[in-house]
Design an enzyme around this catalytic site. Structure first.
Site, PDB file in Angstrom:
ATOM      1  N   CYS A  68     104.803  44.262  -0.141  1.00  0.00           N
ATOM      2  CA  CYS A  68     105.769  43.198   0.166  1.00  0.00           C
ATOM      3  C   CYS A  68     104.988  41.894   0.124  1.00  0.00           C
ATOM      4  CB  CYS A  68     106.500  43.425   1.489  1.00  0.00           C
ATOM      5  SG  CYS A  68     105.539  43.253   3.001  1.00  0.00           S
ATOM      6  N   HIS A 111      88.695  58.750   7.849  1.00  0.00           N
ATOM      7  CA  HIS A 111      88.643  58.933   9.299  1.00  0.00           C
ATOM      8  C   HIS A 111      90.010  59.146   9.935  1.00  0.00           C
ATOM      9  CE1 HIS A 111      84.487  56.790   9.822  1.00  0.00           C
ATOM     10  NE2 HIS A 111      84.513  57.609   8.767  1.00  0.00           N
TER      11      HIS A 111
END
Length: 151
Positions: free
Chosen positions: A66, A99
């Site tokens: 966006c 992670h």
């Protein structure tokens, strides 16, 4: 790996460029829209089919664009199973996957250039979740929060 991409009016031009570049690199990518410029479209409407595709395992990773990347990031994280983040550099793009098992990358089409966005996307797509105990433990805690509050 199946990849989905979507953008609202503010990210449409960047999405078109990125789609072409990713296809040139032989990525299996599905376009979830927008397909034409509509100045009054809304980012939640654009993110919904993309997020649902992740939930239903129709795609493995997603890219949402966006103007700033903020709106699509906020909307995407309202869907259980979607782990989206607004990223503006390559380290967080791969570290978020490694992670945190991030599965949706959000970028700002009006604030980053095409070359940088492509570098960020490539870092995101090349990364894999590291199966270390500490990362799995943390992800399990995030999933538990999701289960408690997304009823």
């Amino acid at each position: 790996m199946k990849i989905g991409i979507a953008a609202d009016h503010a990210g449409l031009e960047q999405k078109r460029k990125l789609l072409d570049l990713l296809k040139e690199k032989n990525f299996d990518i599905q376009d979830f829209g927008a397909f034409e410029y509509q100045s009054d479209d809304d980012y939640p409407d654009i993110v919904t089919p993309l997020a649902n595709a992740i939930i239903k395992n129709k795609i493995d990773r997603a890219i949402a664009v966006c103007g700033s990347g903020v709106g699509v990031s906020i909307a995407a994280n309202k869907f259980p199973g979607v782990r989206a983040a607004l990223i503006s550099e390559t380290y967080s793009a791969h570290q978020g996957v490694e992670h945190d098992d991030m599965n949706m990358l959000c970028v700002g089409g009006r604030v980053l250039g095409t070359s940088l966005i492509l570098e960020i996307i490539l870092a995101f797509l090349k990364a894999e979740f590291q199966q270390e105990d500490r990362f799995k433990r943390r992800l399990d805690k995030v999933i538990a929060i999701e289960k408690e509050y997304f009823k």
